[in-house]
Design a protein around this motif. Structure first.
Motif, PDB file in Angstrom:
ATOM      1  N   LEU B  28       0.805  -1.217   0.000  1.00  0.00           N
ATOM      2  CA  LEU B  28       0.000   0.000   0.000  1.00  0.00           C
ATOM      3  C   LEU B  28       0.836   1.264   0.000  1.00  0.00           C
ATOM      4  O   LEU B  28       0.302   2.366  -0.175  1.00  0.00           O
ATOM      5  CB  LEU B  28      -0.901   0.007   1.233  1.00  0.00           C
ATOM      6  CG  LEU B  28      -2.257  -0.673   1.089  1.00  0.00           C
ATOM      7  CD1 LEU B  28      -2.156  -1.885   0.191  1.00  0.00           C
ATOM      8  CD2 LEU B  28      -2.789  -1.049   2.445  1.00  0.00           C
ATOM      9  N   LYS B  31       2.601   4.641  -4.792  1.00  0.00           N
ATOM     10  CA  LYS B  31       1.889   5.889  -5.063  1.00  0.00           C
ATOM     11  C   LYS B  31       0.396   5.717  -5.343  1.00  0.00           C
ATOM     12  O   LYS B  31      -0.392   6.629  -5.135  1.00  0.00           O
ATOM     13  CB  LYS B  31       2.565   6.585  -6.253  1.00  0.00           C
ATOM     14  CG  LYS B  31       2.226   8.056  -6.390  1.00  0.00           C
ATOM     15  CD  LYS B  31       3.108   8.697  -7.441  1.00  0.00           C
ATOM     16  CE  LYS B  31       2.755  10.158  -7.656  1.00  0.00           C
ATOM     17  NZ  LYS B  31       3.559  10.768  -8.728  1.00  0.00           N
ATOM     18  N   TRP B  32      -0.015   4.564  -5.829  1.00  0.00           N
ATOM     19  CA  TRP B  32      -1.374   4.469  -6.362  1.00  0.00           C
ATOM     20  C   TRP B  32      -2.271   3.415  -5.732  1.00  0.00           C
ATOM     21  O   TRP B  32      -3.514   3.534  -5.792  1.00  0.00           O
ATOM     22  CB  TRP B  32      -1.310   4.224  -7.873  1.00  0.00           C
ATOM     23  CG  TRP B  32      -0.594   5.292  -8.617  1.00  0.00           C
ATOM     24  CD1 TRP B  32       0.633   5.186  -9.219  1.00  0.00           C
ATOM     25  CD2 TRP B  32      -1.027   6.641  -8.835  1.00  0.00           C
ATOM     26  NE1 TRP B  32       0.971   6.376  -9.806  1.00  0.00           N
ATOM     27  CE2 TRP B  32      -0.037   7.286  -9.583  1.00  0.00           C
ATOM     28  CE3 TRP B  32      -2.163   7.355  -8.466  1.00  0.00           C
ATOM     29  CZ2 TRP B  32      -0.133   8.625  -9.970  1.00  0.00           C
ATOM     30  CZ3 TRP B  32      -2.272   8.680  -8.853  1.00  0.00           C
ATOM     31  CH2 TRP B  32      -1.266   9.297  -9.596  1.00  0.00           C
ATOM     32  N   VAL B  34      -3.457   2.484  -2.871  1.00  0.00           N
ATOM     33  CA  VAL B  34      -4.531   2.865  -1.964  1.00  0.00           C
ATOM     34  C   VAL B  34      -5.647   3.590  -2.698  1.00  0.00           C
ATOM     35  O   VAL B  34      -6.827   3.337  -2.477  1.00  0.00           O
ATOM     36  CB  VAL B  34      -4.003   3.762  -0.838  1.00  0.00           C
ATOM     37  CG1 VAL B  34      -5.101   4.038   0.163  1.00  0.00           C
ATOM     38  CG2 VAL B  34      -2.843   3.099  -0.156  1.00  0.00           C
ATOM     39  N   LEU B  35      -5.252   4.474  -3.584  1.00  0.00           N
ATOM     40  CA  LEU B  35      -6.248   5.214  -4.347  1.00  0.00           C
ATOM     41  C   LEU B  35      -7.148   4.270  -5.131  1.00  0.00           C
ATOM     42  O   LEU B  35      -8.373   4.425  -5.162  1.00  0.00           O
ATOM     43  CB  LEU B  35      -5.583   6.183  -5.318  1.00  0.00           C
ATOM     44  CG  LEU B  35      -4.920   7.461  -4.804  1.00  0.00           C
ATOM     45  CD1 LEU B  35      -5.879   8.269  -3.965  1.00  0.00           C
ATOM     46  CD2 LEU B  35      -3.664   7.160  -4.057  1.00  0.00           C
ATOM     47  N   VAL B  38      -9.445   2.390  -2.736  1.00  0.00           N
ATOM     48  CA  VAL B  38     -10.533   3.278  -2.308  1.00  0.00           C
ATOM     49  C   VAL B  38     -11.601   3.382  -3.386  1.00  0.00           C
ATOM     50  O   VAL B  38     -12.800   3.290  -3.112  1.00  0.00           O
ATOM     51  CB  VAL B  38      -9.979   4.687  -2.000  1.00  0.00           C
ATOM     52  CG1 VAL B  38     -11.118   5.691  -1.851  1.00  0.00           C
ATOM     53  CG2 VAL B  38      -9.147   4.655  -0.737  1.00  0.00           C
ATOM     54  N   VAL B 102      -7.837   1.387   5.710  1.00  0.00           N
ATOM     55  CA  VAL B 102      -7.674   2.627   4.951  1.00  0.00           C
ATOM     56  C   VAL B 102      -8.551   3.724   5.536  1.00  0.00           C
ATOM     57  O   VAL B 102      -8.134   4.875   5.670  1.00  0.00           O
ATOM     58  CB  VAL B 102      -8.022   2.402   3.468  1.00  0.00           C
ATOM     59  CG1 VAL B 102      -7.963   3.707   2.704  1.00  0.00           C
ATOM     60  CG2 VAL B 102      -7.079   1.388   2.854  1.00  0.00           C
TER      61      VAL B 102
END
Lengths: 131, 131
Positions: B28, B31-32, B34-35, B38, B102
């Motif tokens: 996680l 850079k990306w 988690v996004l 989500v 998160v």
DNA sequence: CCGCATCCGTTACGATACTG
DNA sequence: CAGTATCGTAACGGATGCGG
């Protein structure tokens, strides 16, 4: 002013969807921050103690890491004007509040690591024989 | 076999002190990831939808990110053999369990961002006038 | 003891162009 | 639409050496 000397670069990304998650992750996502926080959660540490405790961290990275944590108000750095110099690092209240999050991460990781590794092996297996 | 094609490199670090935290963070922390998680938490998405939703991610990075998430069993990828091709991404149960973590991160970040930014400004201020 | 500066390799990321 | 391939750049991180 750039702050390059402690390796801080301003992110360009805007708060579109993350709305805050990236912010924490940018602090904790690097290779060492979490380890240092975990170690400091146990109590005050001197520089050399920290380096020994974290196991594998270079002097350079430890310096950069604690500086960044200090800048964000997660760690305090107190210098005792003795000789030889003695520097102590300690979590702030803000830093301590973070340890709960880290604990959750660790718990989740411990609980689900087997499943992740299983999935990984499976994926790798079928990726290796495309014929 | 190396898995280099999806940007996976095996970490050398051992489980000395972290005991699991690093494991999640390695997934996680980039850079990306988690996004994307989500975004997928809201429901099934097609590739292009994801790219539009995440805002700023390149095609290449989206591909790499979803591949890694898929490999770890956090995301499923189903291809509909239509023309033009249609691929749907969805969180697995494991992936969904992550969203709680998160969420905690986001909450903490939202709650404490002011304090962090204040600390940061203070630090930067006194760092700028060494004289 | 603490930590800054420098050099250097490795990796992550982004832009672009091209395929089924 | 959903990728793969290739290239260039910049950040990350390790090793070493110097200074307070």
């Amino acid at each position: 002013m750039s702050l390059g000397h402690i390796g801080v670069t301003e992110p360009v990304i805007s708060c579109a969807d993350d709305c805050g998650v990236r912010d924490v992750l940018d602090r904790l996502g690097d290779k060492w921050s979490v380890l240092v926080v975990v170690e400091l959660a146990a109590g005050v540490h001197r520089f050399k103690e920290l380096q020994r405790a974290v196991d594998g961290i270079s002097q350079r990275m430890l310096t950069l890491t604690v500086r960044r944590l200090e800048r964000d108000g997660l760690v305090t750095r107190t210098v005792h004007p003795t000789v030889p110099p003695q520097v102590e690092y300690e979590l702030t209240e803000l830093g301590h509040s973070l340890t709960h999050l880290v604990k959750n991460l660790a718990d989740w990781s411990l609980a689900n690591r087997p499943r992740i590794e299983a999935a990984r092996r499976e994926w790798d297996a079928k990726a290796d024989m495309p014929s």
